[in-house]
Design a protein around this motif. Sequence first.
Motif, mmCIF file in Angstrom:
data_model
loop_
_atom_site.group_PDB
_atom_site.id
_atom_site.type_symbol
_atom_site.label_atom_id
_atom_site.label_comp_id
_atom_site.label_asym_id
_atom_site.label_seq_id
_atom_site.Cartn_x
_atom_site.Cartn_y
_atom_site.Cartn_z
ATOM 1 N N SER A 46 7.154 -9.290 0.837
ATOM 2 C CA SER A 46 6.970 -8.557 -0.421
ATOM 3 C C SER A 46 8.246 -7.806 -0.800
ATOM 4 C CB SER A 46 5.796 -7.581 -0.307
ATOM 5 O OG SER A 46 6.025 -6.634 0.733
ATOM 6 N N LEU A 49 10.792 -10.300 -2.093
ATOM 7 C CA LEU A 49 10.467 -10.722 -3.460
ATOM 8 C C LEU A 49 10.847 -9.644 -4.476
ATOM 9 C CD1 LEU A 49 7.022 -12.466 -2.881
ATOM 10 C CD2 LEU A 49 9.150 -13.569 -3.616
ATOM 11 N N GLU A 50 10.599 -8.387 -4.129
ATOM 12 C CA GLU A 50 10.972 -7.294 -5.036
ATOM 13 C C GLU A 50 12.483 -7.257 -5.248
ATOM 14 O OE1 GLU A 50 9.401 -3.767 -3.308
ATOM 15 O OE2 GLU A 50 7.289 -4.348 -3.616
ATOM 16 N N PRO A 76 6.829 -16.838 -2.991
ATOM 17 C CA PRO A 76 6.172 -16.782 -1.672
ATOM 18 C C PRO A 76 6.299 -18.087 -0.901
ATOM 19 C CG PRO A 76 4.819 -15.686 -3.314
ATOM 20 C CD PRO A 76 5.947 -16.325 -4.072
#
Length: 420
Positions: A46, A49-50, A76
């Motif tokens: 996560s 991805l940010e 993902p």
Amino acid sequence: MSELEHRIQAMGDRARAAAEAVRLAPADVRSAALSAMAEALRNRASGILEANVRDIDRGRSNGMAEAQLDRLALTPARIAAMAAAVDEVAAFPDPLGVETARWTRPNGLDFARVRTPLGVLAIIYESRPNVTADAAALCLRSGNVAILRCGSDCLDSALAIHAAVVEGLAAAGLPADAVQLVDTPDRAAVGALLTGLEGTIDLLIPRGGKSLVARVQAEARVPVLGHLEGINHTYLHASADPDMATAVVVNAKMRRVSVCGSTETLLVDRAGAARLLPPVAEALIAAGCELRGDDEARALVPAMRPATAADWGHEFLAPILAVRVVGGLDEALEHIRRHGSGHTDAIVAGDAGVATAFLETVDSAIVLWNASTQFADGGEFGFGGEIGISTSRLHARGPVGAEQLTSYKYVVRGTGQTRP
């Protein structure tokens, strides 16, 4: 020496200090570090991805082309694939200490050639953040240490991935300095690396566009493992099966247009063009590909735009394909010789004799028969990933995996022999 140059030199010094610990680490310790690295990538998905969203937003606001954004983007699924690739490298046979040859001389001396690490590698890459994990994993598997310098466009993503790499190293008790990442977008950092950092760097590996590779090859004061453009050709011989030709060409061009294994020019035999080119072109156009053809190709497929001289030998990295009709094998070979980059070239043919002549004559790192050029990938070769496709003719050529990141030494065992 500037403040930045001092910082980069310090990275080289720390890398050299870490090199012996990594070289002497048992294979199972390095494997454990890689497995922990893969798990950290999954756990940190996560956050990665940010960070990637920030890179994408910055790239889009700077007018980055869609093909470049695709190379930059993480999802993902791509992070899962990145972690799986590291796991695959962890399971890959360790190349260090492997005897590649052994023989005994008449005087009784026993000679062995044994694989060893190269040492400290500086890897300079551009828009692909996954290279951060790939390069770290392959360097660790091969007993090398690495200094990574990514492009400014993927810096946030690379820093997030590098944090997972460091976590994996720490879990196995290996020094964090075994894989370092230059944390500034300042281009002066590249210039510092090219100096070799007072002998602390053993090999430079550029992975990126033509201008980056050209600069590294021109300015580096240490050996360079080159990775030129993927100006790849697929040649349809008159003996090709139309269905196979269509499937192979569409995949070779359109599976991922932004990778270096994508076909950029299609060559079609004049004797089979009326049978082969229309169905292939129809499928490509349906898939969203823009075709740029010579006069003969456009006579068969009027929807093509006219090709210009600049289209031959051009790496589009986009859904664009140059198409030329040729008079046969010799003309196809001459076109590839003149316009290719020595990366990857393929033939689709039912005639085994013609295919064999193509495979023997084309002097590229990878040549294929009845298969897509998109197989130009170390994972597909069973190498457990790759740092790039080398178009060099010295040391390593083709996909550069863990084994290709080793050198060798000679171990000689005697029983008291002296030389007369």
